[in-house]
Write an enzyme that holds these catalytic residues in place. Sequence first.
Site, PDB file in Angstrom:
ATOM      1  N   HIS A 458     -37.601 -77.392  99.770  1.00 59.80           N
ATOM      2  CA  HIS A 458     -36.733 -76.168 100.181  1.00 59.80           C
ATOM      3  C   HIS A 458     -37.537 -75.225 101.984  1.00 59.80           C
ATOM      4  CE1 HIS A 458     -36.012 -73.955  95.900  1.00 59.80           C
ATOM      5  NE2 HIS A 458     -34.977 -74.724  96.481  1.00 59.80           N
ATOM      6  N   ARG A 565      -6.670 -58.414 116.798  1.00 55.51           N
ATOM      7  CA  ARG A 565      -6.058 -58.292 115.379  1.00 55.51           C
ATOM      8  C   ARG A 565      -6.055 -56.900 114.808  1.00 55.51           C
ATOM      9  NH1 ARG A 565      -8.311 -63.954 114.345  1.00 55.51           N
ATOM     10  NH2 ARG A 565      -6.933 -65.646 114.302  1.00 55.51           N
ATOM     11  N   ARG A 601      -2.666 -57.533 119.869  1.00 52.38           N
ATOM     12  CA  ARG A 601      -1.046 -58.025 118.911  1.00 52.38           C
ATOM     13  C   ARG A 601      -1.268 -56.631 117.830  1.00 52.38           C
ATOM     14  NH1 ARG A 601      -1.978 -62.946 115.523  1.00 52.38           N
ATOM     15  NH2 ARG A 601      -2.896 -61.969 113.752  1.00 52.38           N
ATOM     16  N   ASN A 718      -2.942 -72.047 115.536  1.00 53.89           N
ATOM     17  CA  ASN A 718      -3.156 -71.644 113.757  1.00 53.89           C
ATOM     18  C   ASN A 718      -1.569 -71.804 112.944  1.00 53.89           C
ATOM     19  OD1 ASN A 718      -5.707 -71.583 113.817  1.00 53.89           O
ATOM     20  ND2 ASN A 718      -5.205 -69.359 113.590  1.00 53.89           N
ATOM     21  N   ASP A 719      -0.613 -70.928 113.398  1.00 47.06           N
ATOM     22  CA  ASP A 719       0.241 -71.107 112.653  1.00 47.06           C
ATOM     23  C   ASP A 719       1.414 -72.073 113.354  1.00 47.06           C
ATOM     24  OD1 ASP A 719       0.472 -69.211 110.273  1.00 47.06           O
ATOM     25  OD2 ASP A 719       0.228 -67.483 111.908  1.00 47.06           O
ATOM     26  N   ARG A 729      -0.817 -74.059 105.545  1.00 48.63           N
ATOM     27  CA  ARG A 729      -2.531 -74.208 106.722  1.00 48.63           C
ATOM     28  C   ARG A 729      -3.556 -73.473 105.916  1.00 48.63           C
ATOM     29  NH1 ARG A 729      -1.706 -68.579 110.964  1.00 48.63           N
ATOM     30  NH2 ARG A 729      -4.516 -68.222 110.064  1.00 48.63           N
TER      31      ARG A 729
HETATM   32  C1  PEP Z   1      -2.661 -68.311 115.070  1.00 45.42           C
HETATM   33  O1  PEP Z   1      -1.595 -68.551 114.642  1.00 45.42           O
HETATM   34  O2  PEP Z   1      -2.912 -69.511 115.720  1.00 45.42           O
HETATM   35  C2  PEP Z   1      -2.924 -66.614 115.588  1.00 45.42           C
HETATM   36  C3  PEP Z   1      -4.225 -66.493 116.645  1.00 45.42           C
HETATM   37  O3  PEP Z   1      -2.737 -66.603 114.576  1.00 45.42           O
HETATM   38  P1  PEP Z   1      -3.111 -66.031 112.886  1.00 45.42           P
HETATM   39  O4  PEP Z   1      -4.082 -66.825 113.078  1.00 45.42           O
HETATM   40  O5  PEP Z   1      -3.779 -64.680 113.120  1.00 45.42           O
HETATM   41  O6  PEP Z   1      -2.422 -65.507 112.189  1.00 45.42           O
HETATM   42 MG    MG Z   2      -0.371 -66.514 113.504  1.00 45.39          MG
END
Ligand code: PEP
Ligand code: MG
Length: 836
Positions: A458, A565, A601, A718-719, A729
């Site tokens: 620890h 967002r 957005r 990301n998408d 994802r």
């Molecule tokens: C993405 O898809 O990269 C993005 C920024 O939107 P979210 O992660 O909110 O889907």
């Molecule tokens: Mg997205």
Amino acid sequence: MSNNNNVLTLSAPLSGPVLALGNVPDEVFASGAMGDGLAIDPLNDCLHAPCDGVVIHVARTGHALTIRADNGAEVLMHVGIDTVELNGEGFALLVKDGARVSEGQPLVQFDLDRIARQCKSLVSLIILTNSERFELQPIASKTVKVGEALMRIALRTSAPVQTAVDNSVAEVSATVRITHRGGLHARPAALIRKTAQGFSSQSQLHFGDKTAACDSLIGLMGLGIGEGDEVRVTCRGKDGEAALQALVAALSVAIHEEPHAPVVATPRRANTEANVLQGVCAAPGLVCGPLFRLTGIELPQDSGNHSVDEQLQRLDTALEQVRGEIRNTLDQARQRKNVEEEEIFAAHLALLEDPALLDAATATIEQGSAATHAWRDAIQAQCAVLLALRKPLFAERANDLRDLQQRVLRALLGEAWHFELPAGAIVSAHELTPSDLLQLSAQQAAGICMAEGGATSHVAILARGKGLPCLVALGNEVLDVPQGQRVVLDASNGRLELAPSEARHAEVHQTRETQKQRRQQQQAQARQPASTTDGVTVEVAANVASSAEAQVAFDNGADGVGLLRTEFLFVDRRTAPDEQEQRQAYQAVLDAMGDKSVIIRTIDVGGDKQLDYLPLPVEANPVLGLRGIRMAQVRPELLDQQLRALLQVSPLARCRILLPMVSEVDELLQIRQRLDELCVELELTQRPELGVMIEVPAAALMAEQLAKHADFLSIGTNDLSQYTLAMDRDHAGLAARVDALHPALLRLIAQTCAGAAKQGRWVGVCGALASDPLATPVLVGLGVSELSVSPPQIGEIKDRVRHLDAAQCRQLSLELLDLSSAKAVRQACQHHWPLS
Ligand code: PEP
Ligand code: MG
């Protein structure tokens, strides 16, 4: 949904499909060892109270809490499986321990994406932990929404009485091999104890010639059971069979190693170099300074013959004082969200209440000993047991006991909790305790070195958290080094240099200065614009979800907000926010950002992000369904209301609107037309800029046509990764492969930039790839001019930009498009633009 006193209907704390306990992917829960209950595979990201009651336990890491209903039923809710390993990240507790809550009240907000990505399962448990007193009848069997009836619990008419063990019942036993990594150390021992406490039977564990009651943490650890060892478990009582089954399951369920053991201890090395002691690095760093030797409390000989009552009272008072101090430390750690510190001191609190320890001290006092000596002896006896096991994990827990020995002795003796530490001292000790370490860190110690100890202790965890260089296992020689001698502690390389030359001192100073300056420079420059060495300016903005986060981003030097967002304003409520509330929320973000621009957005729900008050059609593949801008198809009034709210912020010139999940030009044109109509309605002469997210391959391939009608494009990597690679994802098994540096993604990013350039539009990146410093040169090279990153990384990413040559980035990035995999791209990036 409370009914009468005996029957209670629990409402669903989460929305999603309901599972029977036996189908839960966790053996301990599935076996019913924690109690009877149900599970829900959640689709929403907030846990709600299933009934009125009091919160009687909140996990330090926020992933679980227990409510005691007014009829005494105790309902444990555990979000996801193995979520303790997130150490609280991704969980926001909305209630406190001890709070009175009403049915439907939000309790814990959690990051669904993160749990899905990083943990074993999202499946969440609703367990009746005192099911021996209550009977459970499931009501819902398929899918529930928050607030719908989930199960009914009724007081058993013949609730088992928790009495002494019934010796007329035969003892049952089983032999089991321990599969817990590292053996039965603190965490697995706690699991066993908890399991045993769920039954009225008395259970014991036998290993070699030793036996321990399963409800004593110290007793269990004291058995020194290692991974792979075979043990015998015995249970005696009415529910003996069930207890045995549950304990066997718990003993053989392999849970992961202690979460905080990233540094691997190496065996002590021989001191071969003159004037250098070799140790094991517990926390890296390089420092020099005077050595300060710290010693523990030595007690004089005990005269004996003390008044038993008086000494018991003294011990009680001292224990309560120390518990109070530890609770204070815990509160502070909680406020600072320091989960590691919190876990360590919560364990100390548990040890202070351990019956094995308290019984031993009481017994010694009853024989006439002073409270001080009785406490010391009780601790030392337990330490001896742990040390005799010759296993590092157990030996390190002995140090936690020594910590409690010192603290309680100080409380008993009234000794001030204080060391006179020279400035910048390197502290040496046989073995320091966690509370020593906190004290030393507060007094500006420069480093720590210990004769004993391990890298998983620890103290090591705390030292790493405080950035305090620390070496352990240096051997007793370190205790012979004279007080005040100037030494160099090169913890990263496991060296304590006892006679460093002047030149070495100067070198250490120089290295430290350079590192410190680099960090300071990054922060100092964070508010300045970032341009490459050949003069290309890259805007480094921030991704935020609220005005509070925008304030943090602004303070960290963000050039603007690159992505707000807005769906966070819509989730976990019973009705949608009205136009006025939305306008205020968006205005607050603009206000937090000084004169910088803010990209907002429009709501991105649908898919896996459902709103309770917004029933959308059930879809076979929601991620490919009515999500993002497509929601305008089914609920146009919601988007309309949001656009109105956005048009009323001021100044409108600083507000840019971004549309998610666009896949064809018409979607953009329709919104543009609607915006124009609303502007006329609101008598606005100015129009906000309108941008499009590039999140699906179709949009990237159509970038030129989209850019013709959009003011800017922002790539959601990301998408875009999910839809390009056809990999969910949130899929834990594919997580490592959903890498936005895949050459296919780079080609789409290149095409997006080229298409936008033809129309004279700029391109940003707001997906997670923008926050990855390894990707900065590639994105700049492919033509991205805005990076929207997580707020703490603004200084670092700006610094990265300033060290790049954009022309070279352009040339080398194009070569990356021809590579075969994300891994190859990462290697090439590291080669061309190394991260120091
Ligand atoms: C993405 O898809 O990269 C993005 C920024 O939107 P979210 O992660 O909110 O889907
Ligand atoms: Mg997205």
